[in-house]
Scaffold this motif. Structure first.
Motif, PDB file in Angstrom:
ATOM      1  N   GLU A 158       0.853  -1.173   0.000  1.00 20.03           N
ATOM      2  CA  GLU A 158       0.000   0.000   0.000  1.00 20.03           C
ATOM      3  C   GLU A 158       0.892   1.227   0.000  1.00 20.03           C
ATOM      4  O   GLU A 158       1.853   1.305   0.774  1.00 20.03           O
ATOM      5  CB  GLU A 158      -0.889   0.006   1.248  1.00 20.03           C
ATOM      6  CG  GLU A 158      -1.785   1.206   1.343  1.00 20.03           C
ATOM      7  CD  GLU A 158      -2.645   1.167   2.604  1.00 20.03           C
ATOM      8  OE1 GLU A 158      -3.135   2.239   2.986  1.00 20.03           O
ATOM      9  OE2 GLU A 158      -2.809   0.096   3.194  1.00 20.03           O
ATOM     10  N   VAL A 159       0.614   2.184  -0.888  1.00 20.15           N
ATOM     11  CA  VAL A 159       1.358   3.437  -0.916  1.00 20.15           C
ATOM     12  C   VAL A 159       0.818   4.337   0.183  1.00 20.15           C
ATOM     13  O   VAL A 159      -0.398   4.541   0.287  1.00 20.15           O
ATOM     14  CB  VAL A 159       1.226   4.128  -2.300  1.00 20.15           C
ATOM     15  CG1 VAL A 159       1.864   5.506  -2.270  1.00 20.15           C
ATOM     16  CG2 VAL A 159       1.857   3.269  -3.376  1.00 20.15           C
ATOM     17  N   ALA A 204       6.332   5.250  -7.641  1.00 20.05           N
ATOM     18  CA  ALA A 204       5.252   4.263  -7.645  1.00 20.05           C
ATOM     19  C   ALA A 204       4.992   3.756  -9.057  1.00 20.05           C
ATOM     20  O   ALA A 204       4.732   2.565  -9.254  1.00 20.05           O
ATOM     21  CB  ALA A 204       3.985   4.857  -7.035  1.00 20.05           C
ATOM     22  N   GLU A 205       5.087   4.630 -10.036  1.00 26.99           N
ATOM     23  CA  GLU A 205       4.892   4.214 -11.424  1.00 26.99           C
ATOM     24  C   GLU A 205       5.993   3.252 -11.857  1.00 26.99           C
ATOM     25  O   GLU A 205       5.721   2.221 -12.469  1.00 26.99           O
ATOM     26  CB  GLU A 205       4.857   5.433 -12.350  1.00 26.99           C
ATOM     27  CG  GLU A 205       4.637   5.094 -13.808  1.00 26.99           C
ATOM     28  CD  GLU A 205       3.263   4.538 -14.114  1.00 26.99           C
ATOM     29  OE1 GLU A 205       3.138   3.845 -15.149  1.00 26.99           O
ATOM     30  OE2 GLU A 205       2.307   4.777 -13.355  1.00 26.99           O
ATOM     31  N   GLY A 249       5.428   0.082  -9.963  1.00 27.89           N
ATOM     32  CA  GLY A 249       4.164  -0.545 -10.316  1.00 27.89           C
ATOM     33  C   GLY A 249       4.106  -1.051 -11.731  1.00 27.89           C
ATOM     34  O   GLY A 249       3.112  -1.655 -12.126  1.00 27.89           O
ATOM     35  N   ARG A 256       1.019   0.125 -13.659  1.00 25.76           N
ATOM     36  CA  ARG A 256      -0.318  -0.103 -13.122  1.00 25.76           C
ATOM     37  C   ARG A 256      -0.872   1.134 -12.435  1.00 25.76           C
ATOM     38  O   ARG A 256      -2.023   1.160 -12.071  1.00 25.76           O
ATOM     39  CB  ARG A 256      -0.286  -1.274 -12.124  1.00 25.76           C
ATOM     40  CG  ARG A 256      -0.166  -2.593 -12.803  1.00 25.76           C
ATOM     41  CD  ARG A 256      -0.338  -3.703 -11.793  1.00 25.76           C
ATOM     42  NE  ARG A 256       0.618  -3.593 -10.705  1.00 25.76           N
ATOM     43  CZ  ARG A 256       1.874  -4.004 -10.756  1.00 25.76           C
ATOM     44  NH1 ARG A 256       2.352  -4.535 -11.848  1.00 25.76           N
ATOM     45  NH2 ARG A 256       2.663  -3.894  -9.722  1.00 25.76           N
ATOM     46  N   ASP A 274      -0.925   3.885  -7.236  1.00 18.38           N
ATOM     47  CA  ASP A 274      -1.384   3.279  -5.989  1.00 18.38           C
ATOM     48  C   ASP A 274      -1.357   1.761  -6.031  1.00 18.38           C
ATOM     49  O   ASP A 274      -1.962   1.113  -5.196  1.00 18.38           O
ATOM     50  CB  ASP A 274      -2.799   3.762  -5.671  1.00 18.38           C
ATOM     51  CG  ASP A 274      -3.785   3.426  -6.773  1.00 18.38           C
ATOM     52  OD1 ASP A 274      -3.346   3.031  -7.874  1.00 18.38           O
ATOM     53  OD2 ASP A 274      -4.993   3.561  -6.523  1.00 18.38           O
ATOM     54  N   GLN A 275      -0.607   1.160  -6.969  1.00 16.41           N
ATOM     55  CA  GLN A 275      -0.686  -0.268  -7.113  1.00 16.41           C
ATOM     56  C   GLN A 275       0.643  -0.998  -7.224  1.00 16.41           C
ATOM     57  O   GLN A 275       0.728  -1.959  -7.966  1.00 16.41           O
ATOM     58  CB  GLN A 275      -1.524  -0.602  -8.353  1.00 16.41           C
ATOM     59  CG  GLN A 275      -2.918  -0.053  -8.300  1.00 16.41           C
ATOM     60  CD  GLN A 275      -3.653  -0.300  -9.589  1.00 16.41           C
ATOM     61  OE1 GLN A 275      -3.275  -1.110 -10.408  1.00 16.41           O
ATOM     62  NE2 GLN A 275      -4.727   0.413  -9.784  1.00 16.41           N
ATOM     63  N   PRO A 276       1.725  -0.621  -6.515  1.00 15.03           N
ATOM     64  CA  PRO A 276       2.910  -1.469  -6.596  1.00 15.03           C
ATOM     65  C   PRO A 276       2.568  -2.825  -6.005  1.00 15.03           C
ATOM     66  O   PRO A 276       1.845  -2.908  -5.032  1.00 15.03           O
ATOM     67  CB  PRO A 276       3.968  -0.750  -5.766  1.00 15.03           C
ATOM     68  CG  PRO A 276       3.221   0.177  -4.893  1.00 15.03           C
ATOM     69  CD  PRO A 276       1.921   0.487  -5.587  1.00 15.03           C
ATOM     70  N   SER A 277       3.046  -3.893  -6.642  1.00 17.20           N
ATOM     71  CA  SER A 277       2.677  -5.220  -6.162  1.00 17.20           C
ATOM     72  C   SER A 277       3.869  -5.927  -5.556  1.00 17.20           C
ATOM     73  O   SER A 277       5.003  -5.507  -5.697  1.00 17.20           O
ATOM     74  CB  SER A 277       2.112  -6.057  -7.310  1.00 17.20           C
ATOM     75  OG  SER A 277       3.151  -6.539  -8.125  1.00 17.20           O
ATOM     76  N   ASP A 337       6.713  -7.195  -8.206  1.00 16.71           N
ATOM     77  CA  ASP A 337       7.389  -6.293  -9.138  1.00 16.71           C
ATOM     78  C   ASP A 337       8.835  -6.707  -9.313  1.00 16.71           C
ATOM     79  O   ASP A 337       9.544  -6.958  -8.359  1.00 16.71           O
ATOM     80  CB  ASP A 337       7.342  -4.841  -8.641  1.00 16.71           C
ATOM     81  CG  ASP A 337       5.952  -4.260  -8.731  1.00 16.71           C
ATOM     82  OD1 ASP A 337       5.221  -4.660  -9.652  1.00 16.71           O
ATOM     83  OD2 ASP A 337       5.601  -3.429  -7.891  1.00 16.71           O
TER      84      ASP A 337
END
Length: 140
Positions: A51-52, A68-69, A72, A75, A78-81, A84
């Motif tokens: 979670e960011v 984050a981009e 991510g 994606r 707000d969506q780093p997994s 990655d």
């Protein structure tokens, strides 16, 4: 000048963002050593998902968007997994941040290294790996 960009992941047991680290990065930039491209704060939940977190009060509201981009993989901010992986397939954010952990993930451009990398390239070489030695493993 364009130097290599490092992903630096710093873990925190109890984050206390006083601005001291950003002040040091500003001083390093002024000396031409490194440039902070971006930094994002993340928390890895116990289920492994990331979670960011919101930037500290008073920070630029866009802080963390680029990092984050990058993390991510397109994606969105707000969506780093947890899976990655870098383009060469060797690194995952999940390798660095344990479940329940909080980390700052900084993109640092090493301005000092651009001439060195250019010289290495002219000699026909290319960097294959890099690693920071932990303080306990550093030579005397």
């Amino acid at each position: 000048m364009t130097g290599p960009v490092q992903v630096l992941v710093v873990g925190f047991d109890e984050p206390a963002f006083s601005g001291e680290v950003l002040a040091e990065l500003t001083a390093l930039r002024e000396r031409g050593v490194v440039r902070l491209v971006d930094v994002v704060l993340v928390e890895r939940r116990d289920d492994g998902a990331f979670e960011v977190l919101e930037p500290p009060p008073g920070s630029d509201p866009d802080l963390g968007r680029v990092a984050a981009e990058v993390l991510g993989g397109g994606r969105g901010a707000d969506q780093p997994s947890s899976d990655d992986v870098s383009p060469d397939g060797t690194w995952s954010l999940a390798d660095a941040v344990p479940p329940g952990g909080v980390a700052a993930v900084a993109l640092l451009e090493h301005l000092w290294a651009e001439p060195l990398l250019a010289a290495i390239g002219r000699a026909g070489g290319r960097p294959l790996a890099e690693h920071w030695l932990p303080e306990d493993d550093r030579p005397g």
